[in-house]
Design a protein around this motif. Structure first.
Motif, PDB file in Angstrom:
ATOM      1  N   SER A   1       0.227  -1.530  -0.055  1.00 50.66           N
ATOM      2  CA  SER A   1      -0.037   0.292   0.149  1.00 50.66           C
ATOM      3  C   SER A   1       0.868   1.210  -0.040  1.00 50.66           C
ATOM      4  O   SER A   1       0.595   2.276   0.469  1.00 50.66           O
ATOM      5  CB  SER A   1      -0.770  -0.311   1.131  1.00 50.66           C
ATOM      6  N   ALA A   2       1.833   0.931  -0.365  1.00 53.15           N
ATOM      7  CA  ALA A   2       3.232   2.274  -0.585  1.00 53.15           C
ATOM      8  C   ALA A   2       2.508   3.188  -1.198  1.00 53.15           C
ATOM      9  O   ALA A   2       2.018   4.484  -0.539  1.00 53.15           O
ATOM     10  CB  ALA A   2       4.240   1.268  -1.489  1.00 53.15           C
ATOM     11  N   GLY A   3       1.397   3.461  -2.331  1.00 51.14           N
ATOM     12  CA  GLY A   3       1.989   4.878  -2.854  1.00 51.14           C
ATOM     13  C   GLY A   3       0.674   5.251  -2.362  1.00 51.14           C
ATOM     14  O   GLY A   3      -0.101   6.432  -1.984  1.00 51.14           O
ATOM     15  N   ALA A   4      -0.988   4.259  -1.623  1.00 52.01           N
ATOM     16  CA  ALA A   4      -1.544   4.787  -1.521  1.00 52.01           C
ATOM     17  C   ALA A   4      -1.821   5.407  -0.138  1.00 52.01           C
ATOM     18  O   ALA A   4      -1.936   6.315   0.342  1.00 52.01           O
ATOM     19  CB  ALA A   4      -2.584   4.140  -1.457  1.00 52.01           C
ATOM     20  N   LEU A   5      -1.001   4.886   1.103  1.00 54.61           N
ATOM     21  CA  LEU A   5       0.366   5.585   2.322  1.00 54.61           C
ATOM     22  C   LEU A   5       0.734   6.622   1.904  1.00 54.61           C
ATOM     23  O   LEU A   5       0.712   7.606   2.469  1.00 54.61           O
ATOM     24  CB  LEU A   5       0.607   4.553   3.397  1.00 54.61           C
ATOM     25  N   ALA A   6       1.530   6.707   0.620  1.00 55.17           N
ATOM     26  CA  ALA A   6       1.933   8.151   0.926  1.00 55.17           C
ATOM     27  C   ALA A   6       1.268   9.705   0.643  1.00 55.17           C
ATOM     28  O   ALA A   6       1.258  10.764   0.721  1.00 55.17           O
ATOM     29  CB  ALA A   6       4.127   8.255  -0.303  1.00 55.17           C
ATOM     30  N   ARG A   7       0.296   9.294  -0.435  1.00 59.79           N
ATOM     31  CA  ARG A   7      -0.569   9.901  -0.946  1.00 59.79           C
ATOM     32  C   ARG A   7      -1.328  11.239   0.038  1.00 59.79           C
ATOM     33  O   ARG A   7      -1.352  11.562   0.789  1.00 59.79           O
ATOM     34  CB  ARG A   7      -1.596   9.501  -2.061  1.00 59.79           C
ATOM     35  N   TRP A   8      -1.935   9.578   1.176  1.00 56.58           N
ATOM     36  CA  TRP A   8      -2.327  10.068   1.713  1.00 56.58           C
ATOM     37  C   TRP A   8      -2.164  10.745   3.287  1.00 56.58           C
ATOM     38  O   TRP A   8      -2.790  11.520   3.748  1.00 56.58           O
ATOM     39  CB  TRP A   8      -3.512   8.645   3.277  1.00 56.58           C
ATOM     40  N   PHE A   9      -0.747  10.870   3.784  1.00 57.86           N
ATOM     41  CA  PHE A   9      -0.181  11.032   4.206  1.00 57.86           C
ATOM     42  C   PHE A   9       0.680  12.493   4.557  1.00 57.86           C
ATOM     43  O   PHE A   9       0.517  13.199   4.709  1.00 57.86           O
ATOM     44  CB  PHE A   9       0.825   9.899   5.111  1.00 57.86           C
ATOM     45  N   GLY A  10       0.211  12.538   2.810  1.00 64.39           N
ATOM     46  CA  GLY A  10       0.737  13.825   2.214  1.00 64.39           C
ATOM     47  C   GLY A  10      -0.497  15.283   1.927  1.00 64.39           C
ATOM     48  O   GLY A  10      -0.258  15.959   2.853  1.00 64.39           O
ATOM     49  N   ARG A  11      -1.630  14.267   2.200  1.00 59.07           N
ATOM     50  CA  ARG A  11      -2.818  15.084   2.128  1.00 59.07           C
ATOM     51  C   ARG A  11      -3.084  15.375   4.058  1.00 59.07           C
ATOM     52  O   ARG A  11      -3.955  16.284   3.925  1.00 59.07           O
ATOM     53  CB  ARG A  11      -3.955  14.291   1.588  1.00 59.07           C
ATOM     54  N   HIS A  12      -2.740  14.421   4.733  1.00 63.69           N
ATOM     55  CA  HIS A  12      -3.354  14.725   6.117  1.00 63.69           C
ATOM     56  C   HIS A  12      -1.650  14.405   6.876  1.00 63.69           C
ATOM     57  O   HIS A  12      -1.232  13.619   7.726  1.00 63.69           O
ATOM     58  CB  HIS A  12      -3.958  13.208   6.422  1.00 63.69           C
ATOM     59  N   PRO A  13      -1.328  16.311   6.739  1.00 66.28           N
ATOM     60  CA  PRO A  13       0.362  15.722   7.217  1.00 66.28           C
ATOM     61  C   PRO A  13      -0.019  15.815   9.055  1.00 66.28           C
ATOM     62  O   PRO A  13       0.723  15.724   9.264  1.00 66.28           O
ATOM     63  CB  PRO A  13       0.818  17.390   6.900  1.00 66.28           C
TER      64      PRO A  13
END
Length: 212
Positions: free
Chosen positions: A171-183
């Protein structure tokens, strides 16, 4: 063997160490983002293979150490507490590095992916210090074979690391995008982790080995 309450505490400590940023997490996340899940999984198997080297080396070494130098436990106890405080500071300090901050990597063939995963973990200072300083806190000659206890704890840590890192890879891509939107959630995670690590460090520092 290891008492249940000590084993459960070890599970918590191993999980915290696995969650804290380190070379394995950064490498597997970066590899998965740059080259896909298959490359990440192959690299993960290299990482897991290196864990077996750490486990058996530690089991053999602790068995010899506890037999030869009874006071070694106190030295390792303080070293483990100091290391946990260092990890807590890394999580709490301003500008601490996010575990989801990937780096660019070239595309590699499967054999090299496995070898790179193996070498990354074999030379990983976080894992080496964990096995040398924190691991012994949960091993006691009073509970039977030091070698047997070390193997049980090592396989426990390996299972935790494999499960978490497999999740990272898949889930690397989804995790990176989610944390990018929710710092903010990443900051909360780092703060909670830092506080718990500091608490565990204090616990290890003040605990005395129980007589058998």
């Amino acid at each position: 063997m290891v008492p249940l309450h000590e084993w459960l505490l070890f599970v918590g400590a191993a999980l915290l160490i696995t969650l804290s940023p380190g070379p394995n997490m950064i490498y597997l996340l970066s590899r998965s983002l740059c080259q896909g899940r298959r490359a990440g999984v192959i690299s993960l198997f290299g990482v897991i293979t290196a864990f077996f080297v750490h486990i058996f080396a530690t089991a053999l070494g602790l068995t010899a150490l506890f037999m030869a130098v009874p006071l070694a436990y106190d030295v390792l106890r303080w070293a483990g507490a100091a290391y946990l405080l260092y990890l807590a500071w890394q999580a709490l300090r301003p500008g601490g590095r996010s575990p989801f901050e990937a780096r660019e990597l070239p595309r590699d063939p499967p054999g090299r992916l496995f070898v790179m995963g193996f070498v990354t973990n074999l030379l990983n200072p976080k894992i080496a210090v964990f096995y040398l300083s924190i691991f012994p806190q949960f091993v006691s000659p009073d509970h039977g074979s030091v070698f047997g206890q070390s193997i049980v704890l090592g396989l426990t840590q390996l299972a935790i690391s494999f499960g978490f890192n497999l999740t990272i890879v898949l889930s690397a891509g989804a995790l990176a995008r989610w944390f990018g939107r929710h710092p903010r959630w990443l900051a909360i995670q780092q703060y909670v982790m830092g506080c718990v690590l500091a608490g565990l460090a204090v616990r290890l520092a003040v605990e005395q080995r129980r007589a058998g």
